[in-house]
Write an enzyme that holds these catalytic residues in place. Structure first.
Site, PDB file in Angstrom:
ATOM      1  N   ALA A 131      30.417  37.872  39.949  1.00 23.83           N
ATOM      2  CA  ALA A 131      31.103  37.071  40.963  1.00 23.83           C
ATOM      3  C   ALA A 131      31.243  35.663  40.408  1.00 23.83           C
ATOM      4  O   ALA A 131      30.440  35.235  39.574  1.00 23.83           O
ATOM      5  CB  ALA A 131      30.280  37.053  42.246  1.00 23.83           C
TER       6      ALA A 131
ATOM      7  N   GLY B  98      27.949  41.174  39.627  1.00 25.25           N
ATOM      8  CA  GLY B  98      28.975  41.894  40.376  1.00 25.25           C
ATOM      9  C   GLY B  98      29.844  42.773  39.490  1.00 25.25           C
ATOM     10  O   GLY B  98      30.420  43.758  39.966  1.00 25.25           O
TER      11      GLY B  98
ATOM     12  N   GLU C 195      27.943  45.860  39.163  1.00 29.01           N
ATOM     13  CA  GLU C 195      28.013  46.538  40.468  1.00 29.01           C
ATOM     14  C   GLU C 195      29.368  47.210  40.682  1.00 29.01           C
ATOM     15  O   GLU C 195      29.447  48.287  41.282  1.00 29.01           O
ATOM     16  CB  GLU C 195      27.704  45.523  41.587  1.00 29.01           C
ATOM     17  CG  GLU C 195      26.242  45.084  41.550  1.00 29.01           C
ATOM     18  CD  GLU C 195      25.929  43.930  42.488  1.00 29.01           C
ATOM     19  OE1 GLU C 195      26.526  42.847  42.295  1.00 29.01           O
ATOM     20  OE2 GLU C 195      25.108  44.097  43.391  1.00 29.01           O
TER      21      GLU C 195
ATOM     22  N   GLU D  41      21.342  38.107  38.402  1.00 26.79           N
ATOM     23  CA  GLU D  41      21.346  37.266  39.603  1.00 26.79           C
ATOM     24  C   GLU D  41      20.052  36.470  39.760  1.00 26.79           C
ATOM     25  O   GLU D  41      20.059  35.340  40.260  1.00 26.79           O
ATOM     26  CB  GLU D  41      21.570  38.133  40.854  1.00 26.79           C
ATOM     27  CG  GLU D  41      23.000  38.618  41.044  1.00 26.79           C
ATOM     28  CD  GLU D  41      23.296  39.958  40.385  1.00 26.79           C
ATOM     29  OE1 GLU D  41      22.526  40.369  39.488  1.00 26.79           O
ATOM     30  OE2 GLU D  41      24.298  40.578  40.777  1.00 26.79           O
TER      31      GLU D  41
HETATM   32  C1  HXC Z   1      32.266  31.787  36.901  1.00 24.50           C
HETATM   33  C2  HXC Z   1      32.143  32.271  34.669  1.00 24.50           C
HETATM   34  C3  HXC Z   1      31.289  33.361  34.919  1.00 24.50           C
HETATM   35  C4  HXC Z   1      30.953  33.636  36.285  1.00 24.50           C
HETATM   36  C5  HXC Z   1      31.608  33.226  32.807  1.00 24.50           C
HETATM   37  N1  HXC Z   1      32.309  32.224  33.346  1.00 24.50           N
HETATM   38  N2  HXC Z   1      30.967  33.927  33.749  1.00 24.50           N
HETATM   39  N3  HXC Z   1      32.628  31.495  35.645  1.00 24.50           N
HETATM   40  N4  HXC Z   1      31.455  32.809  37.221  1.00 24.50           N
HETATM   41  N5  HXC Z   1      30.181  34.670  36.636  1.00 24.50           N
HETATM   42  C6  HXC Z   1      33.134  31.239  32.657  1.00 24.50           C
HETATM   43  C7  HXC Z   1      32.304  30.143  32.017  1.00 24.50           C
HETATM   44  O1  HXC Z   1      31.940  29.174  32.940  1.00 24.50           O
HETATM   45  C8  HXC Z   1      33.272  29.611  30.972  1.00 24.50           C
HETATM   46  O2  HXC Z   1      34.211  28.782  31.606  1.00 24.50           O
HETATM   47  C9  HXC Z   1      34.010  30.865  30.543  1.00 24.50           C
HETATM   48  O3  HXC Z   1      33.826  31.828  31.580  1.00 24.50           O
HETATM   49  C10 HXC Z   1      33.443  31.463  29.266  1.00 24.50           C
HETATM   50  O4  HXC Z   1      32.058  31.662  29.447  1.00 24.50           O
HETATM   51  P1  HXC Z   1      30.934  31.079  28.447  1.00 24.50           P
HETATM   52  O5  HXC Z   1      29.680  30.980  29.219  1.00 24.50           O
HETATM   53  O6  HXC Z   1      31.428  29.847  27.773  1.00 24.50           O
HETATM   54  O7  HXC Z   1      30.872  32.261  27.378  1.00 24.50           O
HETATM   55  P2  HXC Z   1      29.626  32.721  26.504  1.00 24.50           P
HETATM   56  O8  HXC Z   1      28.884  31.512  25.966  1.00 24.50           O
HETATM   57  O9  HXC Z   1      30.168  33.702  25.530  1.00 24.50           O
HETATM   58  O10 HXC Z   1      28.640  33.440  27.520  1.00 24.50           O
HETATM   59  C11 HXC Z   1      29.038  34.622  28.161  1.00 24.50           C
HETATM   60  C12 HXC Z   1      28.066  34.981  29.337  1.00 24.50           C
HETATM   61  C13 HXC Z   1      27.960  33.750  30.251  1.00 24.50           C
HETATM   62  C14 HXC Z   1      26.717  35.326  28.764  1.00 24.50           C
HETATM   63  C15 HXC Z   1      28.643  36.186  30.066  1.00 24.50           C
HETATM   64  O11 HXC Z   1      29.295  33.301  30.596  1.00 24.50           O
HETATM   65  C16 HXC Z   1      27.241  34.015  31.526  1.00 24.50           C
HETATM   66  O12 HXC Z   1      25.996  34.101  31.540  1.00 24.50           O
HETATM   67  N6  HXC Z   1      27.953  34.136  32.633  1.00 24.50           N
HETATM   68  C17 HXC Z   1      27.374  34.312  33.950  1.00 24.50           C
HETATM   69  C18 HXC Z   1      26.932  35.743  34.123  1.00 24.50           C
HETATM   70  C19 HXC Z   1      26.268  35.954  35.468  1.00 24.50           C
HETATM   71  O13 HXC Z   1      25.246  35.312  35.763  1.00 24.50           O
HETATM   72  N7  HXC Z   1      26.811  36.858  36.279  1.00 24.50           N
HETATM   73  C20 HXC Z   1      26.292  37.132  37.613  1.00 24.50           C
HETATM   74  C21 HXC Z   1      26.902  36.214  38.639  1.00 24.50           C
HETATM   75  S1  HXC Z   1      26.165  36.475  40.220  1.00 24.50           S
HETATM   76  P3  HXC Z   1      34.621  27.369  30.974  1.00 24.50           P
HETATM   77  O14 HXC Z   1      35.546  26.786  32.007  1.00 24.50           O
HETATM   78  O15 HXC Z   1      33.356  26.593  30.762  1.00 24.50           O
HETATM   79  O16 HXC Z   1      35.310  27.728  29.685  1.00 24.50           O
HETATM   80  C22 HXC Z   1      26.925  37.823  40.847  1.00 24.50           C
HETATM   81  C23 HXC Z   1      26.517  38.189  42.228  1.00 24.50           C
HETATM   82  C24 HXC Z   1      27.314  39.326  42.796  1.00 24.50           C
HETATM   83  O17 HXC Z   1      27.736  38.432  40.216  1.00 24.50           O
HETATM   84  C25 HXC Z   1      27.014  39.514  44.260  1.00 24.50           C
HETATM   85  C26 HXC Z   1      27.597  38.464  45.134  1.00 24.50           C
HETATM   86  C27 HXC Z   1      27.412  38.711  46.611  1.00 24.50           C
END
Ligand code: HXC
Length: 262
Positions: free
Chosen positions: A68, A113, A116, A136
């Site tokens: 998400a 997500g 999921e 998460e």
């Molecule tokens: C918003 C995201 C994102 C996310 C990546 N990006 N994941 N933006 N939400 N979940 C964006 C980054 O901010 C960045 O934008 C661009 O995508 C590239 O990501 P980087 O981090 O620069 O890439 P990298 O260094 O290769 O790392 C990849 C990664 C990392 C390991 C996947 O992006 C990451 O940890 N992302 C978050 C993963 C996460 O925690 N997912 C769970 C979310 S909670 P910019 O603008 O800086 O270029 C969830 C809850 C669901 O999903 C249920 C809800 C009710």
């Protein structure tokens, strides 16, 4: 036929539809607009009696869906966060309970997500470069799109808890070992393999496909006796279809069946 809606691209090839989540600059993270367009794409497939199988994948070569959108979630109040969870849960339930067979072609990160979403699909195929996880916990939240329920049912509660409590990402190979993905192939082979699998399934009679999905998905939530009775009911229902008569007649006549999908 291709309909590009910017964030979600739906491409229909006869009885198989490819859905591509198209926000690669954010690793296909699901914000509200992307979720709405994904919901519309899934609804359109479900409304089209001709489509039997859908493949869901992510645009680019880095991510299936990285979760998400964290920037959207960060300022939410509890009511809005709850609504965000339930709205996407309804979409994922539509995938899980729909009449279409959904294949997740996991081409990169499937996190939070994103994992999921893959869990709601019927079959998961991953590229060897993919990484999966429920990170998460690292954001101070819990999975909210069905992960706490679907993941333990798929891989067992202990492995699911380990993934959710540590937030660690696992490789596609490790995911296959615990049954989180069905197959691992090279990145180049991912879409051809997903399409071949989709084609194999799409050549089967639609009603029986649908009833298998229903029997497994709903039966898993029932006690054994009810589930066996339910299976027998659905087995009986097959005999209301033209394809049951045709499938058995074709066998007896030693020819290929001519499915009518009814
Ligand atoms: C918003 C995201 C994102 C996310 C990546 N990006 N994941 N933006 N939400 N979940 C964006 C980054 O901010 C960045 O934008 C661009 O995508 C590239 O990501 P980087 O981090 O620069 O890439 P990298 O260094 O290769 O790392 C990849 C990664 C990392 C390991 C996947 O992006 C990451 O940890 N992302 C978050 C993963 C996460 O925690 N997912 C769970 C979310 S909670 P910019 O603008 O800086 O270029 C969830 C809850 C669901 O999903 C249920 C809800 C009710």
């Amino acid at each position: 036929m291709e309909t590009s809606n910017e964030r979600v691209i739906s491409t229909r090839l006869d009885t198989v539809t490819l859905i591509t989540i198209n926000r690669p600059e954010s690793l296909n993270a699901l914000d509200q607009l992307t979720l709405q367009q994904l919901d519309a794409a899934v609804s359109a497939i479900e409304a089209d009696p001709h489509v039997k199988v859908a493949i869901i994948t992510g645009a680019g070569n880095k991510a299936f869906v990285a979760g998400a959108d964290i920037s959207v979630m960060q300022p939410l109040d509890p009511i809005a966060a709850r609504r965000m969870a339930t709205t996407a849960q309804l979409l994922l339930n539509k995938i899980e309970n729909g009449s279409t067979i959904f294949i997740a072609a996991i081409n990169g990160y499937a996190l939070g997500g994103g994992c999921e979403l893959a869990l709601a699909c019927d079959i998961r195929i991953a590229a060897d470069s993919a990484q999966l996880g429920q990170p998460e916990i690292n954001l101070g939240i819990i999975p909210g799109w069905g992960g706490t329920q679907r993941l333990p049912r798929l891989v067992g509660s202990s492995r699911a808890k380990q993934l959710m409590l540590t937030g660690e990402r696992i490789s596609a190979g490790q995911a296959a070992q615990i049954g989180l993905v069905n197959e691992v192939v090279t990145a180049a082979e991912l879409m051809p393999r997903a399409q071949k699998l989709a084609q194999t399934i799409a050549e089967k009679p639609k009603m029986a496909l649908q009833l298998i999905k229903e029997a497994v998905t709903n039966g898993m939530e029932m006690d054994r006796n009810r589930a066996f009775a339910y299976e027998a009911d659905l087995f009986g229902l097959c005999f209301a279809t033209a394809d049951q008569k045709e499938g058995m007649l074709a066998f007896l006549e030693k020819r290929r069946p001519d499915w009518r999908d009814c």
